[in-house]
Design a protein around this motif. Structure first.
Motif, PDB file in Angstrom:
ATOM      1  N   THR A   1      -5.245  37.052  10.515  1.00 18.79           N
ATOM      2  CA  THR A   1      -5.901  37.829  11.560  1.00 18.79           C
ATOM      3  C   THR A   1      -6.714  38.941  10.909  1.00 18.79           C
ATOM      4  OG1 THR A   1      -4.011  39.331  11.781  1.00 18.79           O
ATOM      5  CG2 THR A   1      -4.035  37.362  13.189  1.00 18.79           C
ATOM      6  N   GLY A   2      -7.587  39.547  11.689  1.00 22.59           N
ATOM      7  CA  GLY A   2      -8.413  40.621  11.174  1.00 22.59           C
ATOM      8  C   GLY A   2      -9.869  40.366  11.509  1.00 22.59           C
ATOM      9  N   TYR A   3     -10.737  41.222  10.990  1.00 26.34           N
ATOM     10  CA  TYR A   3     -12.151  41.099  11.300  1.00 26.34           C
ATOM     11  C   TYR A   3     -12.732  39.784  10.768  1.00 26.34           C
ATOM     12  CZ  TYR A   3     -12.715  45.791  13.197  1.00 26.34           C
ATOM     13  OH  TYR A   3     -12.646  46.911  13.999  1.00 26.34           O
ATOM     14  N   GLY A   4     -12.198  39.275   9.658  1.00 28.31           N
ATOM     15  CA  GLY A   4     -12.673  37.997   9.140  1.00 28.31           C
ATOM     16  C   GLY A   4     -12.416  36.865  10.114  1.00 28.31           C
ATOM     17  N   ALA A   5     -11.200  36.827  10.676  1.00 31.15           N
ATOM     18  CA  ALA A   5     -10.868  35.792  11.646  1.00 31.15           C
ATOM     19  C   ALA A   5     -11.685  35.970  12.925  1.00 31.15           C
ATOM     20  CB  ALA A   5      -9.369  35.840  11.966  1.00 31.15           C
ATOM     21  N   LEU A   6     -11.899  37.215  13.338  1.00 34.71           N
ATOM     22  CA  LEU A   6     -12.709  37.478  14.531  1.00 34.71           C
ATOM     23  C   LEU A   6     -14.145  37.011  14.317  1.00 34.71           C
ATOM     24  CD1 LEU A   6     -13.194  38.743  17.315  1.00 34.71           C
ATOM     25  CD2 LEU A   6     -13.491  40.959  16.170  1.00 34.71           C
ATOM     26  N   ALA A   7     -14.692  37.280  13.145  1.00 37.14           N
ATOM     27  CA  ALA A   7     -16.062  36.850  12.849  1.00 37.14           C
ATOM     28  C   ALA A   7     -16.159  35.329  12.836  1.00 37.14           C
ATOM     29  CB  ALA A   7     -16.507  37.425  11.510  1.00 37.14           C
ATOM     30  N   ALA A   8     -15.150  34.650  12.266  1.00 38.83           N
ATOM     31  CA  ALA A   8     -15.159  33.187  12.222  1.00 38.83           C
ATOM     32  C   ALA A   8     -15.092  32.604  13.632  1.00 38.83           C
ATOM     33  CB  ALA A   8     -13.990  32.686  11.383  1.00 38.83           C
TER      34      ALA A   8
ATOM     35  N   SER B   1     -18.121  30.382  15.596  1.00 44.56           N
ATOM     36  CA  SER B   1     -17.921  29.030  16.116  1.00 44.56           C
ATOM     37  C   SER B   1     -18.095  28.961  17.623  1.00 44.56           C
ATOM     38  CB  SER B   1     -16.525  28.519  15.737  1.00 44.56           C
ATOM     39  OG  SER B   1     -15.520  29.370  16.263  1.00 44.56           O
ATOM     40  N   HIS B   2     -18.033  30.108  18.300  1.00 40.15           N
ATOM     41  CA  HIS B   2     -18.266  30.182  19.748  1.00 40.15           C
ATOM     42  C   HIS B   2     -19.267  31.313  19.980  1.00 40.15           C
ATOM     43  CE1 HIS B   2     -14.906  27.475  20.658  1.00 40.15           C
ATOM     44  NE2 HIS B   2     -14.234  28.143  19.738  1.00 40.15           N
ATOM     45  N   GLN B   3     -20.553  31.042  19.770  1.00 37.70           N
ATOM     46  CA  GLN B   3     -21.548  32.104  19.724  1.00 37.70           C
ATOM     47  C   GLN B   3     -21.706  32.843  21.055  1.00 37.70           C
ATOM     48  OE1 GLN B   3     -25.109  30.327  18.140  1.00 37.70           O
ATOM     49  NE2 GLN B   3     -24.365  30.447  16.047  1.00 37.70           N
ATOM     50  N   ASN B   4     -21.406  32.196  22.156  1.00 30.94           N
ATOM     51  CA  ASN B   4     -21.533  32.883  23.446  1.00 30.94           C
ATOM     52  C   ASN B   4     -20.450  33.939  23.635  1.00 30.94           C
ATOM     53  OD1 ASN B   4     -23.789  31.440  24.244  1.00 30.94           O
ATOM     54  ND2 ASN B   4     -22.585  29.808  25.159  1.00 30.94           N
TER      55      ASN B   4
ATOM     56  N   ALA C   1      -9.942  22.954  21.943  1.00 33.25           N
ATOM     57  CA  ALA C   1      -9.123  22.449  20.837  1.00 33.25           C
ATOM     58  C   ALA C   1      -8.289  23.533  20.161  1.00 33.25           C
ATOM     59  CB  ALA C   1     -10.032  21.770  19.805  1.00 33.25           C
ATOM     60  N   GLU C   2      -8.834  24.752  20.052  1.00 33.48           N
ATOM     61  CA  GLU C   2      -8.101  25.803  19.343  1.00 33.48           C
ATOM     62  C   GLU C   2      -6.795  26.154  20.055  1.00 33.48           C
ATOM     63  OE1 GLU C   2     -12.503  26.736  18.631  1.00 33.48           O
ATOM     64  OE2 GLU C   2     -11.233  25.833  20.165  1.00 33.48           O
ATOM     65  N   LYS C   3      -5.787  26.444  19.259  1.00 33.67           N
ATOM     66  CA  LYS C   3      -4.486  26.763  19.830  1.00 33.67           C
ATOM     67  C   LYS C   3      -4.548  28.009  20.710  1.00 33.67           C
ATOM     68  CE  LYS C   3       0.372  27.405  18.601  1.00 33.67           C
ATOM     69  NZ  LYS C   3       1.356  27.523  17.498  1.00 33.67           N
ATOM     70  N   ALA C   4      -5.363  28.970  20.310  1.00 32.57           N
ATOM     71  CA  ALA C   4      -5.493  30.204  21.097  1.00 32.57           C
ATOM     72  C   ALA C   4      -6.113  29.940  22.455  1.00 32.57           C
ATOM     73  CB  ALA C   4      -6.309  31.237  20.342  1.00 32.57           C
ATOM     74  N   PHE C   5      -6.833  28.817  22.613  1.00 29.20           N
ATOM     75  CA  PHE C   5      -7.507  28.490  23.867  1.00 29.20           C
ATOM     76  C   PHE C   5      -6.931  27.233  24.506  1.00 29.20           C
ATOM     77  CE2 PHE C   5     -11.272  30.380  21.426  1.00 29.20           C
ATOM     78  CZ  PHE C   5     -11.028  31.648  21.912  1.00 29.20           C
ATOM     79  N   GLU C   6      -5.681  26.911  24.186  1.00 27.92           N
ATOM     80  CA  GLU C   6      -5.121  25.647  24.665  1.00 27.92           C
ATOM     81  C   GLU C   6      -4.940  25.620  26.181  1.00 27.92           C
ATOM     82  OE1 GLU C   6      -1.412  25.124  22.752  1.00 27.92           O
ATOM     83  OE2 GLU C   6      -0.469  26.942  23.565  1.00 27.92           O
TER      84      GLU C   6
END
Length: 275
Positions: free
Chosen positions: A2-9, A13-16, A180-185
């Motif tokens: 987690t962190g700003y790197g994960a947030l940026a990634a 991947s979901h530009q909107n 597909a992402e677990k956070a958005f299941e």
């Protein structure tokens, strides 16, 4: 991770979903400060212009000033040039920034969902920085760098806000898979490109059906009074449809007027042929 790197990634991947603060209040205050300083510089220059011994700059610029007063004048002009450049740049930059779109509320909710989920951001921010996700008062100060597809399509927006939620509750959740992402299941995505295509199909069908249906109705009605009432009702229906589809009020007015005129011409020509 987690962190700003994960947030940026995730945002890449979901530009909107990306959203950034404009800091509108701070930016405007900075512009106001520059405006106030320029106002004072203008007053000083106008006052110096009235002094005979110091107003030679009004006719020729002094390359080698002999007195401190002339040097002071040079500094005033140099400061005004620099500040004017900064001021104009800030105005133009602000205009471009304000032209960018605000992120959609559902995209902000999706971003907040990722932040809250343990498999996503897991609430990695603390203190003031966490307010970027928690403070609802800053939502009006957010912008997105990517223009949402269909954002200027009135019909696509109508489908997104009114039709899709109802469709999802009734049958959509059965026919479509969640993200597909677990956070958005537990989240389903209806892409704006699809809504634009559906809107285009609806427009194509309506453009063919409404005029044909109107002619059939007028052809079946024999009374002139009934035909006039039918024209009024069909023009109202056409106007309501155009209000959803069209981008501007002028388009609604002109297209409805043209539609009513075509129906009136049809009624007139039908009477001539009938007579």
């Amino acid at each position: 991770m987690t962190g700003y790197g994960a947030l940026a990634a995730m945002m890449a991947s979901h530009q909107n979903i990306e959203a950034f603060r404009k800091f509108s209040s701070m930016n405007l205050e900075n512009i106001l400060h520059m405006q106030a300083e320029l106002q004072h510089l203008e007053v000083v220059i106008n006052e110096v212009r009235k002094i005979p011994g110091l107003n030679s700059f009004d006719r020729i610029w002094i390359d080698d000033p002999e007195s401190m007063s002339e040097e002071d004048i040079r500094r005033i002009f140099e400061r005004s040039r620099t500040l004017l450049d900064q001021y104009y740049r800030a105005l133009l930059r602000t205009a471009r920034i304000n032209a960018l779109q605000q992120p959609r509320k559902d995209n902000l909710q999706l971003r907040r969902q990722w932040y809250d989920e343990e498999s996503g951001g897991d609430q990695f921010l603390y203190g003031v920085e966490a307010g970027i996700f928690r403070d609802a008062s800053i939502e009006a100060d957010l912008l997105t760098l990517n223009e949402n597809i269909g954002s200027k399509d009135a019909l696509a927006n109508f489908l997104s806000e009114k039709v899709v939620p109802l469709y999802h509750r009734v049958v959509g959740y059965k026919l479509h898979r969640s993200m597909a992402e677990k956070a958005f299941e537990r989240t389903w995505e209806y892409r704006p490109e699809t809504l634009v295509q559906v809107g285009n199909t609806i427009c194509m069908l309506l453009s063919a059906v409404i005029p044909a249906l109107s002619i059939l109705v007028l052809f079946s009605v024999k009374s002139m009074a009934a035909r006039l009432v039918a024209i009024s009702m069909m023009s109202l229906v056409f106007s309501l449809v155009m209000n959803v589809i069209a981008q501007r009020r002028a388009d609604v007015f002109m297209s409805t007027t043209a539609f009513a005129a075509v129906l009136v011409v049809f009624v007139g020509s039908a009477n001539v042929m009938g007579g």
